[in-house]
Design a protein around this motif. Structure first.
Motif, short mmCIF file in Angstrom:
data_model
loop_
_atom_site.label_atom_id
_atom_site.label_comp_id
_atom_site.label_asym_id
_atom_site.label_seq_id
_atom_site.Cartn_x
_atom_site.Cartn_y
_atom_site.Cartn_z
N ALA A 189 0.83 -1.20 0.00
CA ALA A 189 0.00 0.00 0.00
C ALA A 189 0.86 1.25 0.00
O ALA A 189 1.83 1.35 0.77
CB ALA A 189 -0.90 0.00 1.24
N ALA A 190 0.52 2.20 -0.87
CA ALA A 190 1.25 3.46 -0.95
C ALA A 190 0.51 4.40 -1.88
O ALA A 190 -0.41 3.99 -2.61
CB ALA A 190 2.68 3.25 -1.44
N ARG A 191 0.91 5.68 -1.87
CA ARG A 191 0.33 6.63 -2.82
C ARG A 191 0.74 6.27 -4.24
O ARG A 191 -0.06 6.38 -5.17
CB ARG A 191 0.78 8.05 -2.47
CG ARG A 191 0.16 8.61 -1.20
CD ARG A 191 0.70 9.99 -0.86
NE ARG A 191 2.13 9.94 -0.58
CZ ARG A 191 2.87 11.00 -0.27
NH1 ARG A 191 2.31 12.20 -0.22
NH2 ARG A 191 4.16 10.88 -0.02
N ARG A 192 1.99 5.85 -4.41
CA ARG A 192 2.47 5.48 -5.75
C ARG A 192 2.12 4.02 -6.01
O ARG A 192 2.96 3.13 -6.02
CB ARG A 192 3.98 5.71 -5.84
CG ARG A 192 4.40 7.17 -5.69
CD ARG A 192 5.90 7.34 -5.85
NE ARG A 192 6.63 6.62 -4.81
CZ ARG A 192 7.94 6.46 -4.79
NH1 ARG A 192 8.67 6.96 -5.77
NH2 ARG A 192 8.53 5.83 -3.80
N VAL A 193 0.83 3.79 -6.23
CA VAL A 193 0.35 2.41 -6.35
C VAL A 193 0.95 1.70 -7.56
O VAL A 193 1.09 0.47 -7.58
CB VAL A 193 -1.20 2.40 -6.41
CG1 VAL A 193 -1.71 3.00 -7.70
CG2 VAL A 193 -1.74 1.00 -6.20
N VAL A 199 -1.03 -8.16 -3.51
CA VAL A 199 -1.90 -7.22 -4.21
C VAL A 199 -1.39 -5.81 -3.93
O VAL A 199 -0.71 -5.57 -2.93
CB VAL A 199 -3.38 -7.34 -3.78
CG1 VAL A 199 -3.94 -8.70 -4.13
CG2 VAL A 199 -3.53 -7.03 -2.29
N ALA A 200 -1.73 -4.89 -4.82
CA ALA A 200 -1.37 -3.49 -4.64
C ALA A 200 -2.63 -2.69 -4.37
O ALA A 200 -3.66 -2.88 -5.03
CB ALA A 200 -0.67 -2.95 -5.88
N VAL A 201 -2.56 -1.79 -3.38
CA VAL A 201 -3.71 -0.93 -3.07
C VAL A 201 -3.21 0.50 -2.88
O VAL A 201 -2.11 0.73 -2.38
CB VAL A 201 -4.46 -1.40 -1.80
CG1 VAL A 201 -5.09 -2.76 -2.02
CG2 VAL A 201 -3.55 -1.42 -0.59
N ALA A 202 -4.03 1.46 -3.31
CA ALA A 202 -3.69 2.87 -3.15
C ALA A 202 -3.91 3.28 -1.69
O ALA A 202 -4.90 2.89 -1.07
CB ALA A 202 -4.55 3.72 -4.07
N LEU A 203 -2.96 4.07 -1.15
CA LEU A 203 -3.06 4.47 0.25
C LEU A 203 -2.42 5.84 0.46
O LEU A 203 -1.28 6.07 0.06
CB LEU A 203 -2.35 3.45 1.15
CG LEU A 203 -2.21 3.84 2.62
CD1 LEU A 203 -3.57 3.87 3.32
CD2 LEU A 203 -1.25 2.90 3.34
#
Length: 271
Positions: A40-44, A62-66
């Motif tokens: 999870a991060a802003r730079r998804v 999995v990748a998630v926007a955060l």
């Protein structure tokens, strides 16, 4: 009869700040050790690149926007990760950046921004997952602190204040969660070679390095690598029930000094 039920074989982990540096290395290390991981991060898009690599190596991710400064983003990120991987068993709260500068010259808004990321953001992440952990009577809350929280360093006053407050929060969690089965830990990196802070202009970095030397805080020029912290965090997550790592500090080992004539003589005499 064991005092605690063993940890389940499948333990979904949520790593905040996983697009680079310590967070990225931790996500890769956890996945290599069998943890399903939500990056999870802003730079998804950076997280997705790591997800593709983890999956290619046989892991589950999995990748998630955060954005930890946005309450809605935290809620949606944890919801999305849970839908894909299952209930979160391990939280690694490592999202952050830093802003070098003398406190007397730093706008209060910049100071507050560090608190929002490193303290309030970590609190948001914790509150998003802790109720489920308490209900299941197990779980690991792992916070990435800093040695700056333990020994303050000039030009990092805002960052250090936020990390010192994080220590207080985690210490209180350890006391308040005692008996619930949920473990709260904090891992303090020493100087680590990441992009955080080091992409600032030279007019900010230069004075900081000079003052660190003046206060005896630049003993050598070796840095930890993100992988060093990733191994430590994974070790905390893998600790069997019955004990937990309350605080851990990692420092870079200094370069080997030149062998002195006395040391050489001692070796020769020993032979």
């Amino acid at each position: 009869m064991p005092r605690f039920d063993p940890l389940p074989d499948r333990r979904p982990a949520f790593v905040a700040g996983a697009s680079s540096g310590i967070g990225a290395a931790t996500a890769v290390e956890l996945a290599a050790n069998g943890f399903p991981v939500a990056l999870a991060a802003r730079r998804v898009e950076k997280c997705q690149e790591l997800v593709d690599k983890i999956r290619a190596d046989g892991g589950e991710a999995v990748a998630v926007a955060l954005d930890v400064t946005d309450p809605g983003s935290v809620t949606e990120a944890v919801k999305a990760a849970t839908a894909e991987l299952g209930e979160i068993e391990v939280l690694v709260a490592g999202a952050g950046d830093t802003n070098f500068g003398r406190l007397a010259e730093m706008p209060t808004d910049d100071f507050d921004a560090q608190l929002q990321i490193h303290l309030i953001g970590a609190n948001r992440l914790m509150t998003a997952v802790v109720d489920g952990m308490i209900e299941r009577r197990r779980g690991d809350l792992i916070f990435v602190g800093s040695d700056v929280a333990l020994r303050q360093r000039p030009h990092m006053g805002a960052y250090g204040a936020a990390k010192a407050a994080l220590v207080a929060m985690v210490t209180n969690l350890q006391m308040e969660l005692e008996g619930t089965g949920v473990r709260a830990s904090i891992v303090h990196p020493g100087p680590t070679m990441t992009a955080m802070g080091w992409n600032l202009p030279v007019e900010k970095i230069g004075p900081a390095l000079e003052d660190w030397a003046k206060w005896g805080q630049a003993r050598h020029n070796y840095f930890l690598r993100p992988a060093d912290l990733a191994r430590a965090i994974t070790f905390v997550a893998q600790t069997p029930r019955g004990g937990f790592i309350a605080n851990m500090e990692l420092q870079p080992e200094a370069p080997l000094a030149e062998t002195t004539d006395r040391q050489k003589l001692a070796v020769e005499e020993g032979n």
